[in-house]
Design a protein around this motif. Sequence first.
Motif, short mmCIF file in Angstrom:
data_model
loop_
_atom_site.label_atom_id
_atom_site.label_comp_id
_atom_site.label_asym_id
_atom_site.label_seq_id
_atom_site.Cartn_x
_atom_site.Cartn_y
_atom_site.Cartn_z
N ILE A 178 -15.39 2.80 0.76
CA ILE A 178 -14.80 1.97 -0.30
C ILE A 178 -13.50 2.63 -0.76
N LEU A 179 -12.41 1.90 -0.68
CA LEU A 179 -11.13 2.44 -1.17
C LEU A 179 -10.91 1.99 -2.61
N ASN A 180 -10.45 2.89 -3.44
CA ASN A 180 -10.12 2.53 -4.82
C ASN A 180 -9.02 1.47 -4.82
N SER A 181 -9.00 0.59 -5.81
CA SER A 181 -7.99 -0.47 -5.81
C SER A 181 -6.61 0.05 -6.22
N ASP A 182 -6.56 1.22 -6.84
CA ASP A 182 -5.26 1.85 -7.16
C ASP A 182 -4.83 2.68 -5.95
N PRO A 183 -3.68 2.34 -5.33
CA PRO A 183 -3.29 3.05 -4.09
C PRO A 183 -3.11 4.55 -4.28
N ASN A 184 -2.71 4.98 -5.48
CA ASN A 184 -2.55 6.42 -5.71
C ASN A 184 -3.90 7.13 -5.59
N ILE A 185 -4.93 6.49 -6.14
CA ILE A 185 -6.28 7.09 -6.06
C ILE A 185 -6.84 6.92 -4.65
N ALA A 186 -6.59 5.75 -4.05
CA ALA A 186 -7.08 5.51 -2.68
C ALA A 186 -6.52 6.57 -1.73
N ALA A 187 -5.22 6.89 -1.87
CA ALA A 187 -4.60 7.90 -1.00
C ALA A 187 -5.22 9.27 -1.26
N ARG A 188 -5.41 9.59 -2.54
CA ARG A 188 -5.96 10.89 -2.91
C ARG A 188 -7.35 11.10 -2.31
N GLU A 189 -8.14 10.01 -2.27
CA GLU A 189 -9.53 10.13 -1.84
C GLU A 189 -9.74 9.88 -0.36
N LEU A 190 -8.70 9.36 0.30
CA LEU A 190 -8.87 8.86 1.67
C LEU A 190 -9.48 9.88 2.63
N TYR A 191 -8.83 11.04 2.78
CA TYR A 191 -9.29 12.00 3.79
C TYR A 191 -10.63 12.63 3.41
N SER A 192 -10.86 12.84 2.10
CA SER A 192 -12.15 13.43 1.75
C SER A 192 -13.28 12.42 1.96
N SER A 193 -13.02 11.13 1.74
CA SER A 193 -14.06 10.13 2.03
C SER A 193 -14.39 10.12 3.52
#
Length: 303
Positions: free
Chosen positions: A249-264
Amino acid sequence: MTIIKEAIEVLNNGELVAIPTETVYGLAAPINNVKSLEKIFALKERPFFDPLIIHVTNIKQAKELTTSWSQVVDSLTEKFWPGPLTIVLPKSDTVNDIITAGLDSVGLRCPNHPLALELLNELNIPLAAPSANKFKKTSPTSVEHVRSEFGEDLFILDGGSCEIGIESTVIGVFSDRIDIYRPGMITKVEIQKVVDIPVNLAESPVSPGQLKHHYMPAIPLIIYQNKDILIKNLKDQYQLDLNQSTEMILNSDPNIAARELYSSLREISSTKARAITLKKPELINEKWEAIWNRLEKAASSIV
Ligand code: TXA
Ligand code: MG
């Protein structure tokens, strides 16, 4: 001894140091130590055709590494440095060919992380550093990620989790235009605001590192638009049922989505799941385009 002094000692002994930056962790060596630079390629299993970017602590250091520092570059660095923008410029003779893979240009970046800047300041030699992951694999955004890539022997400067989470925007600056080689969280529109020459996405990959498959997690990532087609693809291509995969699940805020992408991606890969599934995000702005650039390369299938 402070942690910075310790890191300098490790570098002076010819060993590599993993450094935190605001984007992802880097695997660093001083630009004047060829043996250490070779170790970067060996440890990453990175081919020598893929150039490294150089991290500097200030503009004075950057100017020594290029033969062409223009007004445009001044405007860009004033606005975006320290920060997630790598600027590719004609290289000066001080830059060793191993760093640039024989190209006559060099990528320069001033990272926006206090520990990286302190290390660069104290060492007073720029550091060449690619992302601290094995070639083609997911970039690391925490100490744990770097550890899992390279084990206990590597010295890691612990700077916590990376704020931005995806790699810097890479641009080539010419007299008449700016080409974006790798999109990132500093967007075309933001760059265009500070320069008076056209800024465009480069059409074919000019960066030797922009391969089709990159950033790949340990288990397949399958991106889908339609659930029925996903289920069929899982069965046909991977012999898997939907319940053997985990949805990211990607966060709807792209800044948070990018931050979490690789760790997810790493987190799901470390579970029993046999595949990661992801509903294709809507590419409603340039930040999402940058995230999509990574997702597309990380995916084994897009259905
Ligand atoms: O955010 C980042 O840029 C991170 C942190 C550690 O600073 N570094 C990073 O490095 O992502 P790396 O090596 O994983 O990616 C650098 C990209 C590669 O695609 C490489 O091919 C490209 O920049 N590049 C480097 N020098 C270049 C040059 N002279 N011309 C064109 N592309 C270049
Ligand atoms: Mg990389």
